[in-house]
Scaffold this active site. Structure first.
Site, PDB file in Angstrom:
ATOM      1  N   CYS A  66      -5.699   7.183   9.556  1.00  0.00           N
ATOM      2  CA  CYS A  66      -5.874   6.636  10.898  1.00  0.00           C
ATOM      3  C   CYS A  66      -5.480   7.664  11.948  1.00  0.00           C
ATOM      4  O   CYS A  66      -4.482   8.367  11.808  1.00  0.00           O
ATOM      5  CB  CYS A  66      -5.038   5.363  11.073  1.00  0.00           C
ATOM      6  SG  CYS A  66      -5.618   3.988  10.063  1.00  0.00           S
ATOM      7  N   LYS A  99       0.832  -1.202   0.000  1.00  0.00           N
ATOM      8  CA  LYS A  99       0.000   0.000   0.000  1.00  0.00           C
ATOM      9  C   LYS A  99       0.864   1.248   0.000  1.00  0.00           C
ATOM     10  O   LYS A  99       0.561   2.233  -0.693  1.00  0.00           O
ATOM     11  CB  LYS A  99      -0.902  -0.014   1.243  1.00  0.00           C
ATOM     12  CG  LYS A  99      -1.705   1.262   1.451  1.00  0.00           C
ATOM     13  CD  LYS A  99      -2.614   1.157   2.652  1.00  0.00           C
ATOM     14  CE  LYS A  99      -1.915   1.398   3.966  1.00  0.00           C
ATOM     15  NZ  LYS A  99      -1.650   2.850   4.198  1.00  0.00           N
TER      16      LYS A  99
END
Length: 454
Positions: free
Chosen positions: A137, A39
């Protein structure tokens, strides 16, 4: 069991987090999972395609929501993104790049932190860029000051608006001498993506040197960039007038590989991680061995299992080549089953132990020291933002009702529930789709007993 791995939340935004799992734990996970491209490389390589004047081809792209966010952002800027014949292949054609409407860009506010990396490429292509409020996050402040300071040194004019940040480059972008106060991965990526077409030479000191950074450098060199890595975390970039497209197969996702390894240790299972490679995981593999785990390195991946009784360890997170901060959360679940007292010093983010509250609820003995600990000789110097978690085991985990806080913490909650006896209900698991491809299908392939409630 019902399998569902959607990428959209109930409000229609990409990267949603709505699903709930009921998990019946207490059984070892056994079988094979395969990991695709990282990612942390794939999304940046997609942005790099903006810099070329011919199409690019990227292989091993994972089907995760962060990729969907970047794909959508590229498309609103006129990049044509199409799927190739091979699964996980993207064709990216930037020939029609154009300014996007603020409303279109703002639709992605809060979904990802990747938009900040569009700044350099868009300034080169269009002379301006707009970046919405950034999400991701909630594991720390993660300020973007490093990014903005670097862009200003290149000659960008930064205007902060209530809805985001507008940038322009009235005199173009020029090479700069930049020293990062911390070897930030994101800021290093920002400098690389901006410097490759800036006029003159850029010297970046105290740069991040993670494998994903080196893979991004490889992508940019394929495009025609002139980049050299010097001793002591210094990177030199000689700007060029034009770049062409690339074809590249992304480096494997070592975060996902380490997560499945920790799952094997926690559940006393045996998991073969296809696509994992030894060189990029040396530091993690050392810790696996110290904790009493076992691994078998093969040509097409790595097999992980317990080698006997798990032993306590002391771990300090750090930038590469240290122990990654993304690795400590799933590892802590395994450490709840180790015999003795383990200590994990978190030195990268100031708020990454919040996920342990759920583990304590399940029966783990974990004490978080918000201001850190000074215990014995340290590889990593103590830092002001440091926290420490002391894990005493082994403890029997039992099922509970818990809510996922973030990507890696969410994965850790699921693995804790699979380690625990009884039934757990885990809410907000959709956020795991940000970084784990086909997560539910992989759990099912490993013999996990669970249902998706929607």
């Amino acid at each position: 069991m019902t399998l569902l791995n959607g990428l959209a939340s109930t409000d229609g935004r990409i990267g949603g987090s709505g699903e709930t799992l009921t998990i019946r734990g207490g059984h070892p996970l056994r079988g094979r999972v395969d990991v695709k491209g990282a990612k942390n490389l794939v999304t940046k390589a997609m942005v790099a395609a903006l810099l070329g004047d011919t199409p690019s081809v990227l292989h091993d792209v994972p089907d995760i929501s962060d990729v969907a966010v970047v794909r959508s952002l590229l498309e609103v800027h006129g990049v044509r993104v199409t799927d190739g014949d091979e699964e996980g292949t993207f064709h990216l054609d930037p020939s029609d790049v154009a300014s996007a409407h603020m409303e279109e860009i703002d639709a992605h506010a809060g979904a990802s932190r990747i938009p900040i990396l569009f700044c350099g490429p868009l300034l080169h292509q269009l002379g301006q860029a707009f970046i919405p409020d950034l999400g991701g996050c909630r594991i720390g402040d993660r300020p973007i000051d490093f990014h903005l300071d670097a862009l200003r040194k290149f000659g960008a004019v930064v205007e902060k608006l209530p809805s985001g940040i507008r940038l322009s480059a009235p005199a173009g972008l020029h090479g700069a001498s930049i020293h990062l106060p911390y070897p930030s991965v994101g800021a290093t990526e920002q400098v690389l993506l901006t410097a490759v077409r800036a006029e003159g030479v850029t010297e970046l000191r105290n740069a991040a040197i993670e494998p994903e950074i080196m893979d991004l450098i490889a992508v940019l060199q394929k495009m025609g960039a002139l980049i050299s890595y010097e001793p002591n975390r210094t990177i030199l970039i000689e700007g060029v007038d034009r770049l062409s497209g690339y074809e590249h197969r992304a480096i494997f996702d070592r975060n996902e590989a380490a997560s499945w390894a920790s799952a094997a240790l926690a559940t006393d299972g045996e998991i073969f991680v296809g696509g994992a490679r030894q060189p990029e995981m040396l530091t993690f593999l050392n810790v696996v061995r110290k904790v009493g785990g076992d691994f078998d390195i093969r040509e097409d991946g790595i097999l992980f299992r317990r080698g006997g009784e798990l032993r306590p360890v002391t771990v300090e997170t750090d930038v590469h080549p240290g122990f990654m901060t993304d690795w400590q959360q799933p590892l802590i679940v395994a450490l709840t089953q180790a015999h003795g007292e383990s200590v994990v010093h978190e030195t990268v983010y100031e708020n990454r132990f919040g996920f342990t509250d759920a583990l304590v609820k399940m029966g783990a003995r974990i004490v978080v020291h918000p201001h850190g600990l000074q215990r014995g000789p340290r590889r990593v110097p103590r830092r002001n933002l440091e926290q420490a978690a002391v894990i005493t085991g082994p403890t029997a985990l039992t099922g509970a009702d818990i809510t996922v806080p973030d990507l890696r913490g969410g994965y850790s909650h699921v693995i804790a529930a699979l380690t625990a006896t009884g039934e757990s209900t885990v809410h907000n698991v959709g956020i795991i789709s940000r970084g784990y491809e086909k997560f539910f299908s992989k759990l099912a392939a490993l013999g996990a007993d669970f249902d998706v409630l929607g």
